[in-house]
Design a protein around this motif. Structure first.
Motif, PDB file in Angstrom:
ATOM      1  N   LEU A   9      42.854  46.327  40.558  1.00 16.08           N
ATOM      2  CA  LEU A   9      42.229  45.893  39.316  1.00 16.08           C
ATOM      3  C   LEU A   9      41.012  46.758  39.016  1.00 16.08           C
ATOM      4  O   LEU A   9      40.186  47.004  39.900  1.00 16.08           O
ATOM      5  CB  LEU A   9      41.813  44.427  39.438  1.00 16.08           C
ATOM      6  CG  LEU A   9      41.009  43.824  38.285  1.00 16.08           C
ATOM      7  CD1 LEU A   9      41.862  43.727  37.027  1.00 16.08           C
ATOM      8  CD2 LEU A   9      40.458  42.452  38.688  1.00 16.08           C
ATOM      9  N   GLN A  20      37.408  47.397  37.421  1.00 13.32           N
ATOM     10  CA  GLN A  20      36.209  46.654  37.039  1.00 13.32           C
ATOM     11  C   GLN A  20      35.072  47.634  36.764  1.00 13.32           C
ATOM     12  O   GLN A  20      35.006  48.719  37.333  1.00 13.32           O
ATOM     13  CB  GLN A  20      35.790  45.665  38.128  1.00 13.32           C
ATOM     14  CG  GLN A  20      36.782  44.545  38.355  1.00 13.32           C
ATOM     15  CD  GLN A  20      36.295  43.513  39.348  1.00 13.32           C
ATOM     16  OE1 GLN A  20      35.506  43.803  40.233  1.00 13.32           O
ATOM     17  NE2 GLN A  20      36.772  42.286  39.213  1.00 13.32           N
ATOM     18  N   ASN A  21      34.160  47.217  35.901  1.00 10.25           N
ATOM     19  CA  ASN A  21      32.961  48.015  35.584  1.00 10.25           C
ATOM     20  C   ASN A  21      33.311  49.449  35.212  1.00 10.25           C
ATOM     21  O   ASN A  21      32.741  50.406  35.738  1.00 10.25           O
ATOM     22  CB  ASN A  21      31.972  47.998  36.764  1.00 10.25           C
ATOM     23  CG  ASN A  21      31.483  46.604  37.079  1.00 10.25           C
ATOM     24  OD1 ASN A  21      31.126  45.844  36.178  1.00 10.25           O
ATOM     25  ND2 ASN A  21      31.466  46.250  38.349  1.00 10.25           N
ATOM     26  N   SER A  22      34.243  49.583  34.283  1.00  4.51           N
ATOM     27  CA  SER A  22      34.694  50.920  33.892  1.00  4.51           C
ATOM     28  C   SER A  22      33.820  51.509  32.792  1.00  4.51           C
ATOM     29  O   SER A  22      33.499  50.824  31.813  1.00  4.51           O
ATOM     30  CB  SER A  22      36.135  50.851  33.391  1.00  4.51           C
ATOM     31  OG  SER A  22      36.529  52.108  32.863  1.00  4.51           O
ATOM     32  N   HIS A  28      27.638  50.001  35.051  1.00  2.00           N
ATOM     33  CA  HIS A  28      27.128  48.917  35.892  1.00  2.00           C
ATOM     34  C   HIS A  28      25.834  48.319  35.332  1.00  2.00           C
ATOM     35  O   HIS A  28      25.130  47.591  36.033  1.00  2.00           O
ATOM     36  CB  HIS A  28      26.904  49.425  37.313  1.00  2.00           C
ATOM     37  CG  HIS A  28      28.161  49.607  38.111  1.00  2.00           C
ATOM     38  ND1 HIS A  28      29.180  50.443  37.708  1.00  2.00           N
ATOM     39  CD2 HIS A  28      28.575  49.051  39.282  1.00  2.00           C
ATOM     40  CE1 HIS A  28      30.159  50.404  38.609  1.00  2.00           C
ATOM     41  NE2 HIS A  28      29.816  49.564  39.552  1.00  2.00           N
ATOM     42  N   ASP A  75      34.648  50.571  39.634  1.00  2.00           N
ATOM     43  CA  ASP A  75      35.052  49.775  40.794  1.00  2.00           C
ATOM     44  C   ASP A  75      36.536  49.466  40.724  1.00  2.00           C
ATOM     45  O   ASP A  75      37.092  49.232  39.636  1.00  2.00           O
ATOM     46  CB  ASP A  75      34.276  48.451  40.837  1.00  2.00           C
ATOM     47  CG  ASP A  75      32.792  48.655  41.056  1.00  2.00           C
ATOM     48  OD1 ASP A  75      32.415  49.586  41.791  1.00  2.00           O
ATOM     49  OD2 ASP A  75      32.001  47.869  40.502  1.00  2.00           O
ATOM     50  N   SER A 135      42.565  38.664  44.109  1.00  3.88           N
ATOM     51  CA  SER A 135      42.113  39.536  45.195  1.00  3.88           C
ATOM     52  C   SER A 135      42.217  38.874  46.564  1.00  3.88           C
ATOM     53  O   SER A 135      42.112  39.544  47.594  1.00  3.88           O
ATOM     54  CB  SER A 135      40.668  39.974  44.953  1.00  3.88           C
ATOM     55  OG  SER A 135      39.811  38.846  44.856  1.00  3.88           O
ATOM     56  N   HIS A 178      36.047  46.005  47.885  1.00  5.24           N
ATOM     57  CA  HIS A 178      36.485  46.879  46.807  1.00  5.24           C
ATOM     58  C   HIS A 178      35.988  48.282  47.107  1.00  5.24           C
ATOM     59  O   HIS A 178      35.224  48.492  48.052  1.00  5.24           O
ATOM     60  CB  HIS A 178      35.958  46.403  45.448  1.00  5.24           C
ATOM     61  CG  HIS A 178      34.488  46.601  45.222  1.00  5.24           C
ATOM     62  ND1 HIS A 178      33.504  45.851  45.839  1.00  5.24           N
ATOM     63  CD2 HIS A 178      33.813  47.484  44.432  1.00  5.24           C
ATOM     64  CE1 HIS A 178      32.316  46.239  45.439  1.00  5.24           C
ATOM     65  NE2 HIS A 178      32.470  47.243  44.590  1.00  5.24           N
ATOM     66  N   HIS A 185      34.005  51.508  45.303  1.00  9.41           N
ATOM     67  CA  HIS A 185      33.161  51.978  44.191  1.00  9.41           C
ATOM     68  C   HIS A 185      33.203  53.498  44.230  1.00  9.41           C
ATOM     69  O   HIS A 185      32.982  54.108  45.278  1.00  9.41           O
ATOM     70  CB  HIS A 185      31.740  51.448  44.411  1.00  9.41           C
ATOM     71  CG  HIS A 185      30.682  52.072  43.574  1.00  9.41           C
ATOM     72  ND1 HIS A 185      30.083  51.413  42.519  1.00  9.41           N
ATOM     73  CD2 HIS A 185      30.050  53.287  43.662  1.00  9.41           C
ATOM     74  CE1 HIS A 185      29.145  52.185  41.997  1.00  9.41           C
ATOM     75  NE2 HIS A 185      29.120  53.324  42.666  1.00  9.41           N
ATOM     76  N   ASN A 218      38.504  48.235  31.759  1.00  9.39           N
ATOM     77  CA  ASN A 218      38.288  47.007  32.516  1.00  9.39           C
ATOM     78  C   ASN A 218      39.467  46.055  32.362  1.00  9.39           C
ATOM     79  O   ASN A 218      40.015  45.889  31.266  1.00  9.39           O
ATOM     80  CB  ASN A 218      37.023  46.294  32.022  1.00  9.39           C
ATOM     81  CG  ASN A 218      35.763  46.945  32.546  1.00  9.39           C
ATOM     82  OD1 ASN A 218      35.718  47.418  33.681  1.00  9.39           O
ATOM     83  ND2 ASN A 218      34.734  46.977  31.732  1.00  9.39           N
ATOM     84  N   GLY A 219      39.831  45.415  33.461  1.00  4.57           N
ATOM     85  CA  GLY A 219      40.890  44.419  33.429  1.00  4.57           C
ATOM     86  C   GLY A 219      42.281  44.973  33.597  1.00  4.57           C
ATOM     87  O   GLY A 219      43.236  44.203  33.747  1.00  4.57           O
TER      88      GLY A 219
END
Length: 206
Positions: free
Chosen positions: A18, A20-22, A30, A42, A52, A171, A173, A199-200
């Motif tokens: 997945l 995240q924080n793109s 971030h 992430d 997760s 995860h 980073h 994101n997502g």
């Protein structure tokens, strides 16, 4: 490398992950430009339902063992060819926080920030590739397969996914910078297999 010139990478893992924080959705991704993190991204390993880890009562009310997460301990691969210029695997993997505990954890962010980038990154590997330095962070304690000075090829095993540093659940980073030390660096944009996922999005990497 100027901020407009992206470093081209491959995804540093296989399976379902997945996004995240793109930076495809906002920059800084971030919420801060500190430590050249404007374009950081992430990735969290998930199952086919997008979770997760299994959900239990502890998910909402307490902390969880990192070993209960699908991503903990899975291989992290070199996203590019280059030379390892920094590496650390000494920091412990702490318990994960997805529910109420994550709120309290967020309130202690300033304490970790005061200890500098390494306290946030946790265990990490930094690879010099061309004019950019690519950092992979929150790795599992003791999992590094490479050391400073090693030359890595694209796809080489470098470590395992962990929950070290400033991390609420296992995860990886990824960020790119133009030089060391991190506190004096400029952020470098990244593309993964020629794209930047939003994101997502759940990626399926063979």
């Amino acid at each position: 490398m100027s901020g407009g010139n992206a470093v081209h990478l491959h995804y540093p893992f296989t399976g379902l992950w997945l996004v995240q924080n793109s930076p495809a959705d906002r920059v800084p991704s971030h919420g801060t430009t500190l430590f050249a993190s404007s374009y950081a991204i992430d990735f969290v390993q998930v199952d086919e339902q997008g979770g997760s880890a299994p959900v239990t009562t502890r998910t909402w009310l307490g902390t969880e063992e990192p070993t209960s997460f699908f991503g903990f301990g899975v291989p992290i691969l070199a996203p590019c060819a280059g030379t390892v210029i920094a590496a650390d695997a000494s920091m412990p993997d702490h318990r994960a926080r997805r529910g109420l505990a994550s709120i309290g954890y967020a309130l202690t962010q300033r304490q970790r920030l005061a200890h500098g980038w390494q306290a946030l990154a946790g265990n990490h590997v930094m690879i010099q590739t061309g004019a950019a330095v690519v950092a992979l962070c929150h790795l599992k304690q003791g999992s590094l397969e490479v050391g400073v000075g090693d030359h890595v090829a694209l796809g080489d095993l470098i470590a395992a996914c962990g929950n070290s540093g400033n991390s609420t659940e296992p995860h990886v980073h990824v960020q790119a910078i133009d030089r060391l030390p991190v506190h004096a660096a400029e952020a470098v944009p990244m593309l993964f297999d020629g794209q930047l996922p939003r994101n997502g999005k759940i990626l399926e990497i063979p």
